[in-house]
Design a protein around this motif. Structure first.
Motif, PDB file in Angstrom:
ATOM      1  N   LEU A  12      -6.088  36.886 -16.768  1.00 38.49           N
ATOM      2  CA  LEU A  12      -6.394  38.209 -17.345  1.00 38.49           C
ATOM      3  C   LEU A  12      -8.036  38.593 -16.911  1.00 38.49           C
ATOM      4  O   LEU A  12      -8.656  37.353 -17.166  1.00 38.49           O
ATOM      5  CB  LEU A  12      -6.270  38.139 -19.001  1.00 38.49           C
ATOM      6  N   GLY A  13      -8.153  39.598 -16.825  1.00 38.60           N
ATOM      7  CA  GLY A  13      -9.744  40.121 -16.702  1.00 38.60           C
ATOM      8  C   GLY A  13     -10.126  41.487 -17.248  1.00 38.60           C
ATOM      9  O   GLY A  13      -9.302  42.147 -17.846  1.00 38.60           O
ATOM     10  N   GLU A  14     -11.379  41.656 -17.253  1.00 35.86           N
ATOM     11  CA  GLU A  14     -11.767  42.726 -17.869  1.00 35.86           C
ATOM     12  C   GLU A  14     -11.633  42.851 -19.259  1.00 35.86           C
ATOM     13  O   GLU A  14     -11.597  43.827 -19.854  1.00 35.86           O
ATOM     14  CB  GLU A  14     -11.561  44.098 -17.027  1.00 35.86           C
ATOM     15  N   VAL A  15     -11.613  41.651 -19.920  1.00 35.17           N
ATOM     16  CA  VAL A  15     -11.216  41.643 -21.404  1.00 35.17           C
ATOM     17  C   VAL A  15     -11.882  40.503 -21.990  1.00 35.17           C
ATOM     18  O   VAL A  15     -12.135  39.356 -21.052  1.00 35.17           O
ATOM     19  CB  VAL A  15      -9.742  41.830 -21.734  1.00 35.17           C
ATOM     20  N   LYS A  16     -12.414  40.533 -23.060  1.00 35.74           N
ATOM     21  CA  LYS A  16     -12.865  39.173 -23.822  1.00 35.74           C
ATOM     22  C   LYS A  16     -11.731  38.580 -24.284  1.00 35.74           C
ATOM     23  O   LYS A  16     -10.906  39.329 -25.018  1.00 35.74           O
ATOM     24  CB  LYS A  16     -14.021  39.446 -24.571  1.00 35.74           C
ATOM     25  N   PRO A  17     -11.640  37.206 -24.347  1.00 41.58           N
ATOM     26  CA  PRO A  17     -10.480  36.555 -25.086  1.00 41.58           C
ATOM     27  C   PRO A  17     -10.287  36.994 -26.473  1.00 41.58           C
ATOM     28  O   PRO A  17      -9.140  37.076 -27.017  1.00 41.58           O
ATOM     29  CB  PRO A  17     -10.911  35.018 -24.957  1.00 41.58           C
ATOM     30  N   GLU A  18     -11.231  37.288 -27.414  1.00 43.27           N
ATOM     31  CA  GLU A  18     -11.123  37.572 -28.586  1.00 43.27           C
ATOM     32  C   GLU A  18     -10.622  38.923 -28.832  1.00 43.27           C
ATOM     33  O   GLU A  18     -10.115  39.446 -29.853  1.00 43.27           O
ATOM     34  CB  GLU A  18     -12.577  37.340 -29.403  1.00 43.27           C
ATOM     35  N   ASP A  19     -10.586  39.842 -27.632  1.00 42.09           N
ATOM     36  CA  ASP A  19     -10.060  41.139 -27.865  1.00 42.09           C
ATOM     37  C   ASP A  19      -8.598  41.279 -27.307  1.00 42.09           C
ATOM     38  O   ASP A  19      -7.910  42.372 -27.389  1.00 42.09           O
ATOM     39  CB  ASP A  19     -11.034  42.172 -27.000  1.00 42.09           C
ATOM     40  N   LEU A  20      -7.963  40.038 -26.872  1.00 42.77           N
ATOM     41  CA  LEU A  20      -6.587  40.044 -26.490  1.00 42.77           C
ATOM     42  C   LEU A  20      -5.688  40.150 -27.717  1.00 42.77           C
ATOM     43  O   LEU A  20      -6.047  39.718 -28.744  1.00 42.77           O
ATOM     44  CB  LEU A  20      -6.237  38.585 -25.564  1.00 42.77           C
ATOM     45  N   LYS A  21      -4.674  40.775 -27.335  1.00 45.02           N
ATOM     46  CA  LYS A  21      -3.569  40.970 -28.518  1.00 45.02           C
ATOM     47  C   LYS A  21      -2.428  40.812 -27.960  1.00 45.02           C
ATOM     48  O   LYS A  21      -2.000  41.362 -26.838  1.00 45.02           O
ATOM     49  CB  LYS A  21      -3.829  42.136 -29.419  1.00 45.02           C
ATOM     50  N   VAL A  22      -1.442  40.076 -28.593  1.00 42.99           N
ATOM     51  CA  VAL A  22      -0.052  39.984 -28.267  1.00 42.99           C
ATOM     52  C   VAL A  22       0.556  41.622 -28.316  1.00 42.99           C
ATOM     53  O   VAL A  22       0.462  42.042 -29.388  1.00 42.99           O
ATOM     54  CB  VAL A  22       0.670  39.012 -29.106  1.00 42.99           C
ATOM     55  N   GLY A  23       1.407  42.069 -27.482  1.00 43.97           N
ATOM     56  CA  GLY A  23       2.129  43.149 -27.233  1.00 43.97           C
ATOM     57  C   GLY A  23       1.008  44.295 -26.794  1.00 43.97           C
ATOM     58  O   GLY A  23       1.785  45.356 -26.527  1.00 43.97           O
ATOM     59  N   MET A  24       0.014  43.868 -26.473  1.00 39.50           N
ATOM     60  CA  MET A  24      -1.135  45.059 -25.715  1.00 39.50           C
ATOM     61  C   MET A  24      -0.529  45.228 -24.321  1.00 39.50           C
ATOM     62  O   MET A  24       0.170  44.702 -23.586  1.00 39.50           O
ATOM     63  CB  MET A  24      -2.518  44.365 -25.846  1.00 39.50           C
ATOM     64  N   PRO A  25      -0.621  46.582 -24.012  1.00 38.92           N
ATOM     65  CA  PRO A  25      -0.070  46.974 -22.710  1.00 38.92           C
ATOM     66  C   PRO A  25      -1.300  46.327 -21.647  1.00 38.92           C
ATOM     67  O   PRO A  25      -2.417  46.541 -21.693  1.00 38.92           O
ATOM     68  CB  PRO A  25      -0.118  48.439 -22.620  1.00 38.92           C
ATOM     69  N   VAL A  26      -0.813  45.860 -20.427  1.00 38.33           N
ATOM     70  CA  VAL A  26      -1.525  45.532 -19.447  1.00 38.33           C
ATOM     71  C   VAL A  26      -1.162  46.193 -18.122  1.00 38.33           C
ATOM     72  O   VAL A  26       0.075  46.554 -17.964  1.00 38.33           O
ATOM     73  CB  VAL A  26      -1.691  43.977 -19.265  1.00 38.33           C
ATOM     74  N   GLU A  27      -2.067  46.031 -17.064  1.00 36.77           N
ATOM     75  CA  GLU A  27      -1.807  46.552 -15.800  1.00 36.77           C
ATOM     76  C   GLU A  27      -2.403  45.597 -14.610  1.00 36.77           C
ATOM     77  O   GLU A  27      -3.417  44.817 -14.927  1.00 36.77           O
ATOM     78  CB  GLU A  27      -2.163  47.974 -15.625  1.00 36.77           C
ATOM     79  N   VAL A  28      -1.730  45.786 -13.534  1.00 43.85           N
ATOM     80  CA  VAL A  28      -2.057  44.775 -12.230  1.00 43.85           C
ATOM     81  C   VAL A  28      -3.500  45.245 -11.860  1.00 43.85           C
ATOM     82  O   VAL A  28      -3.800  46.571 -11.857  1.00 43.85           O
ATOM     83  CB  VAL A  28      -1.205  44.585 -11.354  1.00 43.85           C
ATOM     84  N   VAL A  29      -4.103  44.446 -11.324  1.00 44.09           N
ATOM     85  CA  VAL A  29      -5.497  44.668 -10.465  1.00 44.09           C
ATOM     86  C   VAL A  29      -5.280  43.826  -9.236  1.00 44.09           C
ATOM     87  O   VAL A  29      -5.209  42.545  -9.201  1.00 44.09           O
ATOM     88  CB  VAL A  29      -6.900  44.196 -11.230  1.00 44.09           C
ATOM     89  N   TRP A  30      -5.376  44.646  -7.993  1.00 38.60           N
ATOM     90  CA  TRP A  30      -4.882  43.836  -6.713  1.00 38.60           C
ATOM     91  C   TRP A  30      -6.178  43.790  -6.105  1.00 38.60           C
ATOM     92  O   TRP A  30      -7.276  44.155  -6.104  1.00 38.60           O
ATOM     93  CB  TRP A  30      -4.182  44.859  -5.899  1.00 38.60           C
ATOM     94  N   ARG A  31      -6.187  42.357  -5.243  1.00 43.10           N
ATOM     95  CA  ARG A  31      -7.306  42.130  -4.457  1.00 43.10           C
ATOM     96  C   ARG A  31      -7.550  43.136  -3.411  1.00 43.10           C
ATOM     97  O   ARG A  31      -6.526  44.019  -3.222  1.00 43.10           O
ATOM     98  CB  ARG A  31      -7.181  40.612  -4.011  1.00 43.10           C
ATOM     99  N   GLU A  32      -8.751  43.285  -2.805  1.00 41.97           N
ATOM    100  CA  GLU A  32      -9.003  44.186  -1.862  1.00 41.97           C
ATOM    101  C   GLU A  32      -8.100  44.355  -0.771  1.00 41.97           C
ATOM    102  O   GLU A  32      -7.660  45.244  -0.260  1.00 41.97           O
ATOM    103  CB  GLU A  32     -10.381  44.147  -1.502  1.00 41.97           C
ATOM    104  N   GLU A  33      -7.837  43.160  -0.053  1.00 41.39           N
ATOM    105  CA  GLU A  33      -6.795  42.991   0.936  1.00 41.39           C
ATOM    106  C   GLU A  33      -5.582  42.378   0.472  1.00 41.39           C
ATOM    107  O   GLU A  33      -5.583  41.264   0.175  1.00 41.39           O
ATOM    108  CB  GLU A  33      -7.615  41.967   2.339  1.00 41.39           C
ATOM    109  N   THR A  34      -4.599  43.340   0.706  1.00 42.61           N
ATOM    110  CA  THR A  34      -3.277  42.686   0.121  1.00 42.61           C
ATOM    111  C   THR A  34      -2.361  42.118   1.438  1.00 42.61           C
ATOM    112  O   THR A  34      -2.468  42.625   2.406  1.00 42.61           O
ATOM    113  CB  THR A  34      -2.325  44.018  -0.577  1.00 42.61           C
ATOM    114  N   ARG A  35      -1.685  41.183   1.171  1.00 43.07           N
ATOM    115  CA  ARG A  35      -0.815  40.674   2.237  1.00 43.07           C
ATOM    116  C   ARG A  35       0.795  40.559   2.053  1.00 43.07           C
ATOM    117  O   ARG A  35       1.435  39.813   2.689  1.00 43.07           O
ATOM    118  CB  ARG A  35      -1.150  39.093   2.732  1.00 43.07           C
ATOM    119  N   GLY A  36       0.988  41.196   0.881  1.00 41.46           N
ATOM    120  CA  GLY A  36       2.437  41.254   0.322  1.00 41.46           C
ATOM    121  C   GLY A  36       3.052  39.825  -0.280  1.00 41.46           C
ATOM    122  O   GLY A  36       4.192  39.705  -0.097  1.00 41.46           O
ATOM    123  N   GLU A  37       2.295  39.218  -0.923  1.00 45.50           N
ATOM    124  CA  GLU A  37       2.452  38.281  -1.657  1.00 45.50           C
ATOM    125  C   GLU A  37       2.141  38.080  -3.076  1.00 45.50           C
ATOM    126  O   GLU A  37       1.105  38.892  -3.203  1.00 45.50           O
ATOM    127  CB  GLU A  37       1.907  36.883  -0.732  1.00 45.50           C
TER     128      GLU A  37
END
Length: 97
Positions: free
Chosen positions: A58-83
């Motif tokens: 998990l990124g772009e968040v402080k551990p103390e701000d995490l909550k069960v049930g919160m919506p999250v979204e993927v962050v892709w690396r710059e160069e993708t290889r289909g894996e």
């Protein structure tokens, strides 16, 4: 069992955080523990449209701000290889929607 076209699902890249933990150390590849500063957060994420749960950083968040049930979204690396390694981490959805 073989996987075929019928087993492929189009995913939105969004999901729900089911649970999480923070790791203060990691193994360095030579069997030694390395302290992580700051600690890394890892989450169990149920993806929209998928039946399974994946465990990802998990990124772009402080551990103390995490909550069960919160919506999250993927962050892709710059160069993708289909894996799976193309996923850099998951971050909270802005505005919580």
């Amino acid at each position: 069992a073989r996987l075929g076209e019928e087993n492929i699902a189009e995913l939105s890249g969004k999901g729900t955080l089911l649970s999480y933990t923070t790791a203060a150390v990691e193994i360095d590849g030579a069997g030694n523990f390395k302290e992580l500063k700051p600690p890394k957060a890892l989450g169990a994420i149920k993806l929209e449209g998928a039946a399974s749960t994946i465990f990802m950083p998990l990124g772009e968040v402080k551990p103390e701000d995490l909550k069960v049930g919160m919506p999250v979204e993927v962050v892709w690396r710059e160069e993708t290889r289909g894996e799976l390694a193309d996923i850099k981490y998951f971050k909270p959805v802005k505005g919580g929607a």
